[in-house]
Write a protein that holds these residues in place. Sequence first.
Motif, PDB file in Angstrom:
ATOM      1  N   GLN A  47       0.834  -1.193   0.000  1.00  0.00           N
ATOM      2  CA  GLN A  47       0.000   0.000   0.000  1.00  0.00           C
ATOM      3  C   GLN A  47       0.874   1.251   0.000  1.00  0.00           C
ATOM      4  N   ALA A  48       0.507   2.202  -0.837  1.00  0.00           N
ATOM      5  CA  ALA A  48       1.265   3.444  -0.912  1.00  0.00           C
ATOM      6  C   ALA A  48       1.044   4.264   0.351  1.00  0.00           C
ATOM      7  N   PRO A  49       2.114   4.689   1.027  1.00  0.00           N
ATOM      8  CA  PRO A  49       1.964   5.457   2.265  1.00  0.00           C
ATOM      9  C   PRO A  49       1.596   6.913   1.987  1.00  0.00           C
ATOM     10  N   ARG A  50       0.847   7.499   2.908  1.00  0.00           N
ATOM     11  CA  ARG A  50       0.540   8.924   2.860  1.00  0.00           C
ATOM     12  C   ARG A  50       0.850   9.536   4.217  1.00  0.00           C
ATOM     13  N   SER A  51       1.489  10.683   4.194  1.00  0.00           N
ATOM     14  CA  SER A  51       1.876  11.346   5.444  1.00  0.00           C
ATOM     15  C   SER A  51       0.752  12.285   5.871  1.00  0.00           C
ATOM     16  N   ASP A  52      -0.094  11.804   6.776  1.00  0.00           N
ATOM     17  CA  ASP A  52      -1.234  12.593   7.227  1.00  0.00           C
ATOM     18  C   ASP A  52      -0.858  13.604   8.292  1.00  0.00           C
ATOM     19  N   ILE A  75       2.998  21.375   8.589  1.00  0.00           N
ATOM     20  CA  ILE A  75       2.707  21.634   7.180  1.00  0.00           C
ATOM     21  C   ILE A  75       1.338  21.008   6.897  1.00  0.00           C
ATOM     22  N   PRO A  76       0.333  21.786   6.473  1.00  0.00           N
ATOM     23  CA  PRO A  76      -0.995  21.207   6.224  1.00  0.00           C
ATOM     24  C   PRO A  76      -0.926  20.025   5.263  1.00  0.00           C
ATOM     25  N   ARG A  77      -1.581  18.941   5.607  1.00  0.00           N
ATOM     26  CA  ARG A  77      -1.533  17.734   4.778  1.00  0.00           C
ATOM     27  C   ARG A  77      -2.095  17.975   3.378  1.00  0.00           C
ATOM     28  N   ASP A  78      -3.028  18.934   3.240  1.00  0.00           N
ATOM     29  CA  ASP A  78      -3.656  19.218   1.953  1.00  0.00           C
ATOM     30  C   ASP A  78      -3.044  20.426   1.255  1.00  0.00           C
ATOM     31  N   LEU A  79      -1.857  20.860   1.711  1.00  0.00           N
ATOM     32  CA  LEU A  79      -1.205  22.004   1.082  1.00  0.00           C
ATOM     33  C   LEU A  79      -0.898  21.679  -0.383  1.00  0.00           C
ATOM     34  N   TYR A  80      -1.344  22.551  -1.285  1.00  0.00           N
ATOM     35  CA  TYR A  80      -1.175  22.343  -2.721  1.00  0.00           C
ATOM     36  C   TYR A  80       0.204  22.856  -3.116  1.00  0.00           C
ATOM     37  N   VAL A  81       1.093  21.950  -3.509  1.00  0.00           N
ATOM     38  CA  VAL A  81       2.499  22.293  -3.698  1.00  0.00           C
ATOM     39  C   VAL A  81       3.051  21.663  -4.970  1.00  0.00           C
ATOM     40  N   ALA A 104       8.065  12.167 -12.649  1.00  0.00           N
ATOM     41  CA  ALA A 104       8.415  13.379 -13.393  1.00  0.00           C
ATOM     42  C   ALA A 104       8.098  14.663 -12.658  1.00  0.00           C
ATOM     43  N   GLY A 105       7.428  14.553 -11.521  1.00  0.00           N
ATOM     44  CA  GLY A 105       7.029  15.750 -10.790  1.00  0.00           C
ATOM     45  C   GLY A 105       5.615  16.160 -11.132  1.00  0.00           C
ATOM     46  N   THR A 106       4.965  16.837 -10.207  1.00  0.00           N
ATOM     47  CA  THR A 106       3.589  17.275 -10.437  1.00  0.00           C
ATOM     48  C   THR A 106       3.228  18.334  -9.412  1.00  0.00           C
ATOM     49  N   THR A 107       2.033  18.854  -9.520  1.00  0.00           N
ATOM     50  CA  THR A 107       1.481  19.754  -8.513  1.00  0.00           C
ATOM     51  C   THR A 107       0.311  19.042  -7.863  1.00  0.00           C
ATOM     52  N   ALA A 108       0.371  18.859  -6.551  1.00  0.00           N
ATOM     53  CA  ALA A 108      -0.637  18.086  -5.848  1.00  0.00           C
ATOM     54  C   ALA A 108      -0.567  18.408  -4.356  1.00  0.00           C
ATOM     55  N   LYS A 109      -1.377  17.719  -3.570  1.00  0.00           N
ATOM     56  CA  LYS A 109      -1.346  17.898  -2.118  1.00  0.00           C
ATOM     57  C   LYS A 109      -0.064  17.285  -1.568  1.00  0.00           C
ATOM     58  N   VAL A 110       0.509  17.944  -0.588  1.00  0.00           N
ATOM     59  CA  VAL A 110       1.824  17.561  -0.086  1.00  0.00           C
ATOM     60  C   VAL A 110       1.834  16.152   0.500  1.00  0.00           C
ATOM     61  N   ASN A 111       0.699  15.679   1.041  1.00  0.00           N
ATOM     62  CA  ASN A 111       0.712  14.365   1.680  1.00  0.00           C
ATOM     63  C   ASN A 111       0.836  13.219   0.675  1.00  0.00           C
ATOM     64  N   SER A 112       0.737  13.518  -0.613  1.00  0.00           N
ATOM     65  CA  SER A 112       0.917  12.471  -1.631  1.00  0.00           C
ATOM     66  C   SER A 112       2.372  12.302  -2.044  1.00  0.00           C
ATOM     67  N   ALA A 113       3.257  13.195  -1.583  1.00  0.00           N
ATOM     68  CA  ALA A 113       4.666  13.116  -1.993  1.00  0.00           C
ATOM     69  C   ALA A 113       5.289  11.791  -1.575  1.00  0.00           C
ATOM     70  N   LEU A 173       9.274  13.322   0.207  1.00  0.00           N
ATOM     71  CA  LEU A 173       8.540  14.232   1.092  1.00  0.00           C
ATOM     72  C   LEU A 173       9.476  15.320   1.607  1.00  0.00           C
ATOM     73  N   ALA A 174      10.693  14.938   2.025  1.00  0.00           N
ATOM     74  CA  ALA A 174      11.652  15.910   2.544  1.00  0.00           C
ATOM     75  C   ALA A 174      12.006  16.946   1.483  1.00  0.00           C
ATOM     76  N   ARG A 175      12.197  16.504   0.247  1.00  0.00           N
ATOM     77  CA  ARG A 175      12.516  17.440  -0.824  1.00  0.00           C
ATOM     78  C   ARG A 175      11.345  18.387  -1.090  1.00  0.00           C
ATOM     79  N   THR A 176      10.130  17.849  -0.992  1.00  0.00           N
ATOM     80  CA  THR A 176       8.940  18.670  -1.217  1.00  0.00           C
ATOM     81  C   THR A 176       8.790  19.722  -0.128  1.00  0.00           C
ATOM     82  N   VAL A 177       8.968  19.315   1.127  1.00  0.00           N
ATOM     83  CA  VAL A 177       8.877  20.265   2.239  1.00  0.00           C
ATOM     84  C   VAL A 177      10.011  21.287   2.154  1.00  0.00           C
TER      85      VAL A 177
END
Length: 352
Positions: A62-67, A86-92, A103-112, A133-137
């Motif tokens: 199962q793919a993990p999500r950081s809630d 950092i808000p879990r639903d932050l659009y980043v 390839a990278g995308t724009t999405a909610k941070v908890n999907s990183a 996740l660390a790179r995204t934050v």
Amino acid sequence: MVGSGGILVTGQALVARYTGSIEAGSGSLIGDPAAGASRGDSDIRGPLNILLAGIDPRDDTQAPRSDSIIVAHVPAGMDQAYLFSIPRDLYVRIPPFAQTGFAGTTAKVNSAMSYGSEIGDGRHDVAQGFQLLARTVSGVTGIHTFDAGAIINFGGFKKIVEAMGGVTMTIDQNVRSEHLQPNGKPRPKRPECLNGGCDHPYTGPQKVYKVGTHHLRAWEALDYVRQRYGLPNGDYDRQRHQQQFIKAMAQQAMSRDVVTDPTRLLAVLDAAGDSLTFDGGGDSVLDWGLALKGINTEDMTMVRLPGGGLYENGRYLGEQLDPSTGEFFQAVREDRIAEFLLDHPNYVSTAS
């Protein structure tokens, strides 16, 4: 680690016995050190930035999500700590990740973490996902690299609270549980929601957490800090509750009931080994505990980042932070949070 100052008085050998199961092992969480960075063995000096991610128990299919995503900043003086979520639903912007071909995308941070965790054959590596996740934050905050990282398994966290005999928390607003009944059993799902697709799929009586100071059992504490539906400020209220929970746990871990009771202390350390994956940038949990022993739980400041919903043509994309957070992140990078908070008292979470 925040509570380690009190725990370490029981003897370094005792703590060292249990740190092995808390290490990251073969997988690094924070990646390779930045170019030119150098630090001798156990040379842990502030200012420091530590990234914490909370996940629900899942197997490697199962793919993990950081809630829950929290950054702890320790100033150069190493005598206090600041926590901000950092808000879990932050659009980043989630950057490319060569390990998975992402390839990278724009999405909610908890999907990183999910995008970074794939290792083939339908399997996932949580530690690898943490790197993305660390790179995204880092992209959000401007913090180039994190000095340490930890993944917190909420199921294991429950074991820690059980080993401590519960945790005393001040509840600052009435909260109704979306998930559990008053007796702690799961609320049943409405028939039409059994296959998903419902925002609020549960029915029946709800567990209610009322304003005041209460000693919570492990399942109550974990359930309380997971709630966001029905709260006036949604996930922003939940972030505050999670920060309060961390502080309450640290205070409980340092209480005489724990540190003077060898049986209970051993149970807490055992539970920690089951719930934490830690990468100290080459330094062990024991090294970090010693380095941070000067931090008192009363010197932990909870910071709230202002923000709100982001919409495009009426469609909700996620959350966005207030522009003033750019000044806050600069203060973090320059190790002058105390000065920033004096000028921006609205950033201090006053509830304890």
